[in-house]
Structure formats: structure tokens, C-alpha cells
Design an enzyme around this catalytic site. Sequence first.
Site, PDB file in Angstrom:
ATOM      1  NE  ARG A  73      45.950  37.267  28.302  1.00 45.87           N
ATOM      2  CZ  ARG A  73      46.213  37.652  27.338  1.00 45.87           C
ATOM      3  NH1 ARG A  73      46.473  38.017  26.245  1.00 45.87           N
ATOM      4  NH2 ARG A  73      45.452  39.468  27.695  1.00 45.87           N
ATOM      5  CB  ALA A  75      37.166  38.775  26.322  1.00 37.38           C
ATOM      6  CG  ASP A 266      38.046  39.640  30.536  1.00 40.20           C
ATOM      7  OD1 ASP A 266      39.089  41.018  30.783  1.00 40.20           O
ATOM      8  OD2 ASP A 266      38.330  38.592  29.872  1.00 40.20           O
TER       9      ASP A 266
END
Length: 370
Positions: A73, A75, A266
Site C-alpha cells: 500500500r 501510492a 495519493d
Amino acid sequence: MPRNGKSVFSKFLRLLSREILAALMSTFQTLTWLKEKRALRLLDQRRLPTAEIFLECEDLPQIVEAIKTLAVRGAPAIGVAAAYGVVIGVQKAIATGNGITAPTLTTIIDVLAATRPTAVNLFWALERMKRVGEEGLKRGLDETALRDLLLVEADRIYAEDDRAHHRLGEYGAKLIPAEARILTHCNAGALACAEYGTALGVIRAAQAAGKNIKVYADETRPLLQGSRLTTWELLKEKIPVTLICDNMAAHCMAKGMIDLVIVGADRIAANGDTANKIGTYSVALAAKAHNLPFYVAAPTSTIDFSLADGSMIPIEERDPDEVRFFGEKRTAPEKVAVYNPAFDVTPATLISAFITEKGIFTPDQISSTR
Ligand code: MRU
């Protein structure tokens, strides 16, 4: 060290594999391409901090599952994992004897693109893989050569990411005072990136520059990336860290315990509005109210110039049970309605500056990073 000595030393370092280096430095390797097995090894972040377990992904569904369930996990890490996912998808298609055509490549990329909607690095990395794959097909490369070309591109994405994060760390460290108490939200560290981290990359670089750093880590409900991952990573690096619940951040600011905030991102829209882990917006509001700098550390690959502002950023909504449960324990009635957005958008007006590999930019300057 003399110039010559330095180059011999860096040559020696380059010869050591990333894995050996990680072991020597008692750090960890978030993602590793296993050359012999032609598989992607992931440190399973769902199991941290209680277990350090690695997953070996050898086929596409495994990578897809790992991204969807947050085994990998953050970005930049999602982008890198997806790039290797394309290599794995292609080599599986070759092994089944179905061959690689443009539609097969598109299907593999579409499956990976459907894993998580918010982090733009996923789509950025897949776009690169697609371009390279299509060029290879056009040139009439045989299957093995095509697979190897895709692997070179995935390795390149990994290496570029890592370089960008080191560079932004150096820029960011200059913004940090000699003594600083820094609040961060979620995990934007080596666990979320190829190796070094964005928000935590700046913190690492500041500490390495001899600054006296103390970090406050927001717990980051519902999936606890702050308490499970950021504190784990900082403790490993011997960077002083104090864990707080999300609802304590404003209180700590009011008490004069925080000097500045650094978070990752993100997706950053063209006007500087920034999507990051849910709760980031409230931290930015609190920072503004207390006159504290609020920095976003991210590589320029996180900027999505196709979106004019943050209202256009797709926000992932996740399983309601993530909110009904605290870890393994249900803490809400089974049938209660839940709203569970994984990200929020912090308006550019609340952001003091973006720390990127190209330098420091205020929100109205980010178009110059294009
Ligand atoms: O849902 P996650 O854990 O993937 O969310 C991660 C974040 O929001 C990070 O802050 C962001 O991706 C930046 S990571 C360098």
C-alpha cells in the site's frame, strides 16, 4: 573520503544486493523482485507490526489481491507493485501458451488498474508499462524479449521512485528547523514506497543531517497505518516517535507540542488540492488554525495535471467492516450503517508547500513541475 576511495566504496555498495544491504542496516525491504523465481516478494503490511511475513506473488491474482487488501500500500509502492504485476501477468500468459497480443496486455493492465482508484501512481506506472509493451509488440519482439523489456521498465520505475524520494528528502530536510516536533498522518515511509519514503523520507534526511527530530504519529483509523506501520518503521530507524490517536492532533497543536506537519499524497490535482489518507484534511485545518506549516511530500508522478481541482479526484470507499471493527474486534453493532472513504481532499489553500524531487513549490507554482 578521497574521490577515488568514495567511488570504490559506492561500487562496493552497488554490488551488494538490496536484500543484503537491508539486512546489514537492520531495515527492511518492502518490495523485492526475485530474479530466480521471477516473482514479487512483498512484506505483508496487513500483518505488521506483530509479524514480519513475506508474500511471494507469482501470478496476477495474487498481486491484485495484495494491492486490494493493502498487503502492499501507499501510492508509490502500489505503482511499483503494479508494474511488476504486468511482468508477472505477461510471463503467466506466455507460460500458458496463449501468447501475448495487444488485447492480452490491455486485459492484464485493466485488471491491475481496477484494484484501487485514488492513488494516481498506479495509473502512471501502468501507463508506462503499457507504452513499453505496445512498442515491443509493434517491433515484433518475441515473447521472452517482450517480457524482459517489461521487467527493465518495472525495475526502472522502482529505481526512479527511490531516487526521487531521496532527492525530495534532501530538499525537504532544508525546511526542517534544527529542532523539530513533526506530526505525520498515515504512513508515507519506506513501507509506502520503493525504499525510502516521502514524508518519512524528509524526516530521515533531516535526522541524517543532524537535526533533532521528534515525530508524532497519528494512529490513522480505520486501518491504523500510523500506529501499525509508521511507528514500526521509525522505531526500527531509531527516530523518536510518539503515537497519538487521530482526535488528539489538534490538542497537541494547541499545547504547543507540534512545530510542523508533513504528510504524503495519493493524488495532487493541477491546482494543488491533495488527496491523502482520510483525516489529512482535519489535520491541515488544525495546522492552519494554529499557524503551523503543513507540507505535502510527494514525487511529481503523484501530480495529476488532467484534473483541474480536487473535486475530480476519485475517492475510494472501502468495506464497512473496517469501521465496525477495531482490528479483530467488532466495536459497533453488526448492522449499523457505515461511511468509509479511504481518502479526503485537502484544499490547496491549506498547504504551505509541496516537497518534490524537483524542489519546493507552493500550490500556485506546481504547474512549473510539469
Ligand atoms: O490506503 P493506503 O494505506 O494505501 O493510503 C496511503 C496514504 O494515504 C499515504 O499517505 C500516501 O499513499 C502517500 S505514501 C508515500
